[in-house]
Design a protein around this motif. Structure first.
Motif, PDB file in Angstrom:
ATOM      1  N   GLU A   1       0.239  -1.633  -0.698  1.00 26.05           N
ATOM      2  CA  GLU A   1       0.428  -0.209  -0.165  1.00 26.05           C
ATOM      3  C   GLU A   1       0.997   1.458  -0.074  1.00 26.05           C
ATOM      4  O   GLU A   1       0.587   2.273  -0.567  1.00 26.05           O
ATOM      5  N   LEU A   2       2.128   1.457   0.609  1.00 23.54           N
ATOM      6  CA  LEU A   2       3.177   2.384   0.787  1.00 23.54           C
ATOM      7  C   LEU A   2       3.290   2.793  -0.666  1.00 23.54           C
ATOM      8  O   LEU A   2       3.967   3.720  -1.202  1.00 23.54           O
ATOM      9  N   GLN A   3       3.940   2.003  -1.500  1.00 22.65           N
ATOM     10  CA  GLN A   3       4.385   1.740  -2.729  1.00 22.65           C
ATOM     11  C   GLN A   3       3.580   1.889  -3.480  1.00 22.65           C
ATOM     12  O   GLN A   3       4.045   3.341  -4.437  1.00 22.65           O
ATOM     13  N   GLN A   4       2.362   2.002  -4.080  1.00 21.51           N
ATOM     14  CA  GLN A   4       1.336   2.414  -4.284  1.00 21.51           C
ATOM     15  C   GLN A   4       0.897   3.541  -3.932  1.00 21.51           C
ATOM     16  O   GLN A   4       1.062   4.525  -5.233  1.00 21.51           O
ATOM     17  N   LYS A   5       1.118   4.010  -2.593  1.00 20.32           N
ATOM     18  CA  LYS A   5       1.407   5.598  -2.257  1.00 20.32           C
ATOM     19  C   LYS A   5       1.884   6.650  -3.022  1.00 20.32           C
ATOM     20  O   LYS A   5       1.772   7.731  -3.994  1.00 20.32           O
ATOM     21  N   VAL A   6       3.430   6.632  -2.984  1.00 15.39           N
ATOM     22  CA  VAL A   6       4.184   6.795  -3.702  1.00 15.39           C
ATOM     23  C   VAL A   6       4.014   6.864  -5.387  1.00 15.39           C
ATOM     24  O   VAL A   6       4.711   7.322  -5.874  1.00 15.39           O
ATOM     25  N   GLU A   7       3.351   5.747  -5.688  1.00 11.47           N
ATOM     26  CA  GLU A   7       3.358   5.797  -7.049  1.00 11.47           C
ATOM     27  C   GLU A   7       2.231   7.056  -7.795  1.00 11.47           C
ATOM     28  O   GLU A   7       2.879   7.356  -8.671  1.00 11.47           O
ATOM     29  N   GLU A   8       1.617   7.174  -6.895  1.00 12.83           N
ATOM     30  CA  GLU A   8       0.208   7.255  -7.397  1.00 12.83           C
ATOM     31  C   GLU A   8       0.979   9.420  -7.035  1.00 12.83           C
ATOM     32  O   GLU A   8       1.174  10.473  -7.203  1.00 12.83           O
ATOM     33  N   THR A   9       1.584   9.415  -6.005  1.00  8.26           N
ATOM     34  CA  THR A   9       2.214  10.510  -5.441  1.00  8.26           C
ATOM     35  C   THR A   9       3.834  10.840  -6.674  1.00  8.26           C
ATOM     36  O   THR A   9       3.761  12.042  -7.187  1.00  8.26           O
ATOM     37  N   GLU A  10       3.919  10.265  -7.099  1.00  3.33           N
ATOM     38  CA  GLU A  10       4.718  10.539  -7.907  1.00  3.33           C
ATOM     39  C   GLU A  10       4.415  11.029  -9.607  1.00  3.33           C
ATOM     40  O   GLU A  10       4.540  11.529 -10.499  1.00  3.33           O
ATOM     41  N   LEU A  11       2.881  10.164 -10.057  1.00  6.69           N
ATOM     42  CA  LEU A  11       2.137  10.545 -10.753  1.00  6.69           C
ATOM     43  C   LEU A  11       1.618  11.689 -10.473  1.00  6.69           C
ATOM     44  O   LEU A  11       1.729  12.383 -11.647  1.00  6.69           O
ATOM     45  N   LEU A  12       0.925  12.616  -9.906  1.00  2.23           N
ATOM     46  CA  LEU A  12       0.468  13.620  -9.344  1.00  2.23           C
ATOM     47  C   LEU A  12       1.206  14.668  -9.871  1.00  2.23           C
ATOM     48  O   LEU A  12       1.074  15.396 -10.200  1.00  2.23           O
ATOM     49  N   LYS A  13       2.579  14.207  -9.309  1.00  6.12           N
ATOM     50  CA  LYS A  13       3.922  15.278  -9.511  1.00  6.12           C
ATOM     51  C   LYS A  13       4.009  15.720 -10.664  1.00  6.12           C
ATOM     52  O   LYS A  13       4.384  16.757 -11.681  1.00  6.12           O
ATOM     53  N   MET A  14       4.121  14.148 -11.667  1.00  4.21           N
ATOM     54  CA  MET A  14       3.944  14.671 -13.644  1.00  4.21           C
ATOM     55  C   MET A  14       2.972  15.736 -13.520  1.00  4.21           C
ATOM     56  O   MET A  14       3.513  16.724 -14.623  1.00  4.21           O
ATOM     57  N   GLU A  15       1.898  14.913 -13.460  1.00  3.44           N
ATOM     58  CA  GLU A  15       0.961  15.078 -14.040  1.00  3.44           C
ATOM     59  C   GLU A  15       1.233  17.058 -13.623  1.00  3.44           C
ATOM     60  O   GLU A  15       0.508  18.036 -14.274  1.00  3.44           O
ATOM     61  N   LEU A  16       1.058  17.204 -12.314  1.00  3.70           N
ATOM     62  CA  LEU A  16       2.040  19.103 -11.943  1.00  3.70           C
ATOM     63  C   LEU A  16       2.560  19.525 -12.984  1.00  3.70           C
ATOM     64  O   LEU A  16       2.284  20.483 -13.193  1.00  3.70           O
ATOM     65  N   GLN A  17       3.297  18.873 -13.118  1.00  5.02           N
ATOM     66  CA  GLN A  17       5.061  19.817 -13.684  1.00  5.02           C
ATOM     67  C   GLN A  17       4.432  19.370 -15.745  1.00  5.02           C
ATOM     68  O   GLN A  17       4.657  20.656 -15.874  1.00  5.02           O
ATOM     69  N   MET A  18       3.550  18.903 -15.945  1.00  3.75           N
ATOM     70  CA  MET A  18       2.794  18.902 -17.250  1.00  3.75           C
ATOM     71  C   MET A  18       1.914  20.689 -17.135  1.00  3.75           C
ATOM     72  O   MET A  18       1.348  20.921 -18.070  1.00  3.75           O
ATOM     73  N   LEU A  19       1.418  20.174 -15.966  1.00  4.00           N
ATOM     74  CA  LEU A  19       0.203  21.908 -16.073  1.00  4.00           C
ATOM     75  C   LEU A  19       1.202  23.126 -15.585  1.00  4.00           C
ATOM     76  O   LEU A  19       0.728  23.873 -16.762  1.00  4.00           O
ATOM     77  N   GLU A  20       2.257  22.933 -15.777  1.00  3.91           N
ATOM     78  CA  GLU A  20       2.696  24.279 -15.685  1.00  3.91           C
ATOM     79  C   GLU A  20       3.499  24.462 -16.198  1.00  3.91           C
ATOM     80  O   GLU A  20       3.098  25.642 -16.684  1.00  3.91           O
TER      81      GLU A  20
END
Length: 113
Positions: A1-20
């Motif tokens: 579950e922790l690994q899944q949260k880390v992956e979700e966080t990385e995906l959100l960071k990538m999406e945020l960078q793309m939006l910026e």
């Protein structure tokens, strides 16, 4: 579950960078569009003929018919149109003081979001 949260966080960071990145790109397009609109306003004030304006627009579109790789096509068209408009003889013959006073006025073309 922790690994899944880390992956979700990385995906959100990538999406945020793309939006910026997209926000910055849109901001550049908006700035160029405002520059073009200002030039068009100046040319209208100088009573440019529809024929001359049409030639400028057609010249711009012809030079941008094949998009350059790695360059955003809408920005390329706006940039080319900006350069075509600044090269217009009416603006070149306009006294410097008049050109500067037009630019210092509050811009009536600003669009609020």
């Amino acid at each position: 579950e922790l690994q899944q949260k880390v992956e979700e966080t990385e995906l959100l960071k990538m999406e945020l960078q793309m939006l910026e990145t997209e926000r910055v790109r849109l901001s550049l397009v908006e700035e160029k569009l405002m520059d073009v609109l200002q030039l068009l306003q100046q040319l209208r004030d100088l009573n440019i003929s529809k024929r001359a304006l049409g030639k400028i627009l057609l010249s711009t579109l012809e030079s941008c018919c094949d998009p350059q790789p790695g360059k955003a096509h809408p920005f390329e068209v706006l940039d080319t149109l900006y350069h075509e408009l600044t090269a217009c003889e009416l603006l070149q013959s306009q006294p410097l003081e008049k050109a500067q006073s037009h630019q210092s006025l509050a811009n009536p073309l600003v669009i609020s979001c």
